[in-house]
Write a protein that holds these residues in place. Structure first.
Motif, PDB file in Angstrom:
ATOM      1  N   LYS A 108       0.820  -1.214   0.000  1.00 51.93           N
ATOM      2  CA  LYS A 108       0.000   0.000   0.000  1.00 51.93           C
ATOM      3  C   LYS A 108       0.854   1.263   0.000  1.00 51.93           C
ATOM      4  N   SER A 152      -1.193  -2.167  -4.279  1.00 53.96           N
ATOM      5  CA  SER A 152      -2.292  -1.283  -3.859  1.00 53.96           C
ATOM      6  C   SER A 152      -1.771   0.069  -3.415  1.00 53.96           C
ATOM      7  N   ARG A 205      -3.254   8.113  -7.311  1.00 49.85           N
ATOM      8  CA  ARG A 205      -4.110   9.198  -7.772  1.00 49.85           C
ATOM      9  C   ARG A 205      -3.299  10.289  -8.461  1.00 49.85           C
ATOM     10  N   THR A 256      -1.169   3.875  -3.057  1.00 46.65           N
ATOM     11  CA  THR A 256      -1.949   5.085  -3.305  1.00 46.65           C
ATOM     12  C   THR A 256      -1.052   6.299  -3.543  1.00 46.65           C
ATOM     13  N   GLU A 257       0.223   6.170  -3.212  1.00 42.70           N
ATOM     14  CA  GLU A 257       1.168   7.254  -3.465  1.00 42.70           C
ATOM     15  C   GLU A 257       2.565   6.670  -3.657  1.00 42.70           C
ATOM     16  N   LEU A 313      -3.066   1.927  -7.199  1.00 41.19           N
ATOM     17  CA  LEU A 313      -4.186   2.816  -6.878  1.00 41.19           C
ATOM     18  C   LEU A 313      -3.715   4.264  -6.779  1.00 41.19           C
ATOM     19  N   ASN A 354      -3.994   2.849 -13.247  1.00 38.49           N
ATOM     20  CA  ASN A 354      -4.078   3.403 -11.904  1.00 38.49           C
ATOM     21  C   ASN A 354      -5.370   4.206 -11.799  1.00 38.49           C
TER      22      ASN A 354
END
Length: 829
Positions: free
Chosen positions: A504, A526, A551, A528-529, A549, A578
């Motif tokens: 993550k 997974s 953004r 996110t950054e 994932l 993504n």
């Protein structure tokens, strides 16, 4: 073409292709056509493929030029005495899978009399009868035969006539590809074939070997006895005894035990005589082998380089201490232990039983250190150090069926292990450390579904160049390594795969010491950054962050990547699939991505998500955010619209103006990559391509062939005859024009009304302008009167500026007419 036209046989369904690059000899592939007769071939055909047809008999004499003939899987029941007459160059003959009984009535003495050059003969799967002897007389013709593939049915023996096969080096009687039933192999079975180098008796229903079964085979280098489930390791004693002092190099004994039953044991008596051989490769896969007696490895020959023990049931034993005695071993493969076999027949589990053998000096006599935790076993070590053979470089232990965890292991410091594959094992913890692997360069720990990795596991593997950790569960462990301790010693690492690990987030310094890394794979996680530092990775060429994932990428990350782009222009980043957001906050990242799209390998697949949930490509996102995030939305929109409108109008106009040029370039490019045979390299196959309307075909086809080909020796290209079936019409046309010196237009009103005729005219015009530097390609025949008003401007210009010829339609004028055409088509452009 001697009556064959452009074909190499008298059967147009056969496919012809050149052998090599010289276009001097050809292969005629007539397989899978359902034909019942052997086609006649041209003299330049040297390979004839007729397998999988319905040929029932051979009465036709083959072309003497053949050196490879495949008649396998037909319905041949007999040959005429001269079926193979004059085939003095034939080297390979395949008769497998026919209805040719192995008896004197079929294989008569003179059938093969002319096959004096034959090197390989395959007559497997041809007999259904139980035969007691092979045909005798035919073997005298095969003094140069090197490879023989034949079925064997007990009690058939290779009797006296086989002594004539003095050049025979390979004998294949395998039941895998045919039928074989031998039972007990004795000395007499192969006594008349003393020169064999390769022997395949796999799946031959073998039950045992006599003590002197192979005593005469001093030159044997490769032996395959696999898939004889009644043999068992007990047969090795006699077999190895008869192989002593031979030239044996490769021995395959895969699956010589039953699929089901108790585990087997290899005893010293099984292999003791192998020490007197120069064996280099030993394959014992799928034998339910569980244990080796002490000293078994000691008695293996010192020449052994490869051991394969795949799909067995090996347990820990004291035999592991003897690995160091395999002084020349380079590769060991013990993959897929304890895998469950698949049922083929239910009764197989009861009809075949492995004998129970006792291990006289098993593991229970000694103390072995184990660590037992919650029903799991750790990889044990016997004393302080595991001694590996000095030349061993490759170990594969993938797909081991037992759940384990890797504790601290120490190997002898002078080992040469460079490749280690522990993938697909259910490992609960990478604890370590692993010491002594100073030359290890490749380590595969993928697909272990391991959730635990200590920060000191890789402390002593600084020589690693490739590390695969994909498809594990290391996300939480790596998230907590804020100081980058896990990979700190892997300073020589070039490839790291951490894909599919449920990661993550990664700390900034996780890869702080990976200065030599080239490929970094983090896809299918997974995250996110992404804030990991990469500016120190001076050799980085590929980083894969797709299928996460994310953004957006932060400003610091974008800056770091930008520095890498300036320093190394070959770098590629993958960012597709993504969840990038199309917001003003991410506008800088999206613009940066668009500007640097040459460094993003999957730029076309990257999308971002608008507030309403709609996904759009980044190129569209850039334009959208320019409008959405400024105070001049309307102005920007109108300007963009006007620009787009004029671009579309301009592009549309240019496309229409140069439509024929574009279509010509398109089809020429397609032909360039589609054609596999380099037929056109500055020369022409045809003197002329005839372009005509279907209504004028009687003149264009019949008279042209008669006058230009038959009487004047020209080679014409005609659509009905020479276009390749299965190829687009447009592609056939451009190919025909390219391969022809001239394109003859049979001009009539029918021609002008035909779409494809006008297509041919325009493609030929483009060929003249853009490929042949303005040289004449088109030649117009005014076959029927055409009004100048109906002619297109491009054609009218040709008529006015170039000479053309009218069809006179009278006997005297026709001669001059056709002579003029022949002269024009023969003359270089």
């Amino acid at each position: 073409m001697n009556g064959f036209g452009r074909q190499c046989t008298n059967n147009p369904a056969c496919r012809c292709s050149p052998v090599g690059n010289m276009n001097k000899f050809y292969t005629a592939n007539c397989s899978n056509l359902g034909i019942t007769q052997v086609p006649i071939t041209r003299p330049d055909v040297v390979i004839l493929l007729l397998q999988h047809n319905n040929i029932t008999s051979l009465t036709t004499t083959f072309c003497p030029s053949l050196y490879h003939l495949d008649l396998s899987h037909n319905k041949i029941q007999n040959f005429s005495d001269d079926a193979f007459a004059n085939l003095t160059r034939l080297k390979t003959l395949n008769l497998e899978g026919n209805n040719l009984e192995l008896d004197e009535s079929i294989y008569r003495p003179n059938v093969f009399k002319d096959l004096e050059a034959l090197r390989e003969l395959n007559i497997k799967n041809c007999t259904s009868k139980r035969i007691h002897a092979f045909p005798h007389e035919i073997w005298k013709n095969f003094t140069l035969l090197q490879i023989l593939r034949i079925d064997v049915r007990s009690p058939t023996q290779f009797e006296g006539p086989f002594q004539l096969l003095t050049s025979l080096r390979e004998l294949d009687v395998s039941g895998v590809t045919g039928f074989c039933s031998v039972g007990t192999m004795t000395k007499s079975f192969l006594i008349n074939m003393p020169h064999l180098e390769i022997l395949d008796v796999s799946a031959c229903n073998l039950s045992s070997f006599a003590a002197d079964a192979l005593i005469t085979q001093r030159n044997l280098s490769i032996l395959n006895i696999s898939y004889n489930e009644r043999l068992t390791f007990a047969s090795f004693e006699n077999l190895s005894r008869s192989l002593q002092f031979s030239k044996i190099k490769v021995f395959k004994a895969n699956k010589i035990h039953c699929t089901f039953g108790v585990g087997t044991v290899m005893q010293v008596s099984d292999i003791v005589h192998f020490q007197n051989t120069t064996l280099e490769e030993l394959y014992l896969d799928d034998n339910r082998l569980a244990l080796l007696e002490m000293n078994v490895l000691k008695f293996l020959p010192p020449s052994l380089k490869i051991i394969s023990l795949v799909k067995n049931r090996l347990t820990i034993g004291l035999y592991l201490l003897e690995l160091e005695f395999l002084s020349s071993i380079e590769k060991i493969d013990a993959s897929f232990q304890y895998t469950s076999p698949s049922f083929i027949k239910m009764r197989e589990a009861f009809d075949c039983q492995n004998p129970v053998r006792i291990c006289k000096n098993g593991i229970d006599e000694y103390s072995v250190k184990y660590e037992i935790t919650s029903g799991e076993t750790a990889v044990p070590h016997f004393g302080p150090i595991i001694l590996l053979p000095k030349n061993l470089t490759n170990i594969t232990i993938k797909g081991y069926g037992l759940k384990t965890h890797i504790t601290d292991i120490q190997f002898n410091a002078d080992n040469c292990i460079a490749h280690l594959d522990w993938s697909q094992n259910p490992i609960t913890s990478f604890k370590g450390p692993i010491e002594g692997l100073k030359k290890l360069e490749y380590w595969d720990l993928s697909e272990c579904h391991c959730p635990s990795l200590t920060t000191y596991f890789f402390n002593y593997t600084d020589s690693l160049k490739v590390l695969k950790l994909n498809k594990n569960l290391l996300g939480k462990i790596l998230e907590n390594d804020t100081d980058g301790e896990t990979f700190k010693n892997l300073v020589n690492l070039e490839q790291l795969d951490l894909s599919d690990n449920q990661i993550k987030n990664l700390p900034v310094k996780i890869f702080k010491n990976l200065r030599n890394i080239r490929e970094l794979n983090l896809k299918s996680n997974s995250m996110t950054e992404w804030n990991v530092k990469v500016h120190h990775m001076r050799n980085l060429t590929e980083i894969d962050l797709s299928r996460n994932l994310l953004r957006q990428l932060s400003g610091k990350t974008v800056l770091s990547f930008s520095k890498l782009f300036k320093r190394k222009t070959s770098i590629k980043i993958s960012l597709a699939y993504n969840l990038f957001a199309c917001t003003c906050e991410s506008k800088h990242f999206i613009q940066w991505s668009f500007i640097n799209r040459q460094y993003i390998s999957d730029f076309q697949n990257i999308t971002c998500v608008l507030d309403n949930g709609t996904s759009i490509g980044l190129q569209s996102a850039v334009r959208f955010l320019e409008v959405y995030c400024t105070n001049f939305q309307l102005v920007t929109f109108l300007v963009s619209s006007v620009i787009i409108f004029f671009v579309v109008i301009t592009v549309t106009g240019l496309i229409y103006r140069y439509r024929w040029k574009l279509r010509y370039i398109y089809y020429m490019t397609r032909n360039k990559y589609r054609l596999s045979s380099p037929l056109y390299k500055g020369t022409f196959i045809f003197d002329a391509f005839i372009s005509y309307a279907e209504e004028d075909s009687d003149f264009a086809v019949n008279e042209s062939i008669s006058q230009l080909e038959d009487l004047r020796g020209l080679q014409l290209c005609l659509s009905k005859r020479d276009f390749r079936p299965g190829t687009e019409i447009a592609a056939n046309i451009t190919e025909a024009i390219t391969k022809s010196r001239k394109t003859i237009i049979v001009l009539s009103n029918n021609f002008l009304n035909s779409y494809w005729c006008m297509f041919e005219f325009n493609m030929a015009r483009m060929e003249s302008i853009y490929t042949r530097n303005g040289k004449d390609v088109l030649f117009l025949i005014m076959y029927r009167h055409v009004s100048a008003k109906t002619l297109p401007l491009s054609m009218l210009a040709l008529v006015e500026s170039r000479s053309y010829i009218e069809y006179p339609d009278d006997p005297q004028g026709n001669i001059v007419f056709w002579d003029k055409i022949a002269e024009t088509c023969s003359r270089p452009s």
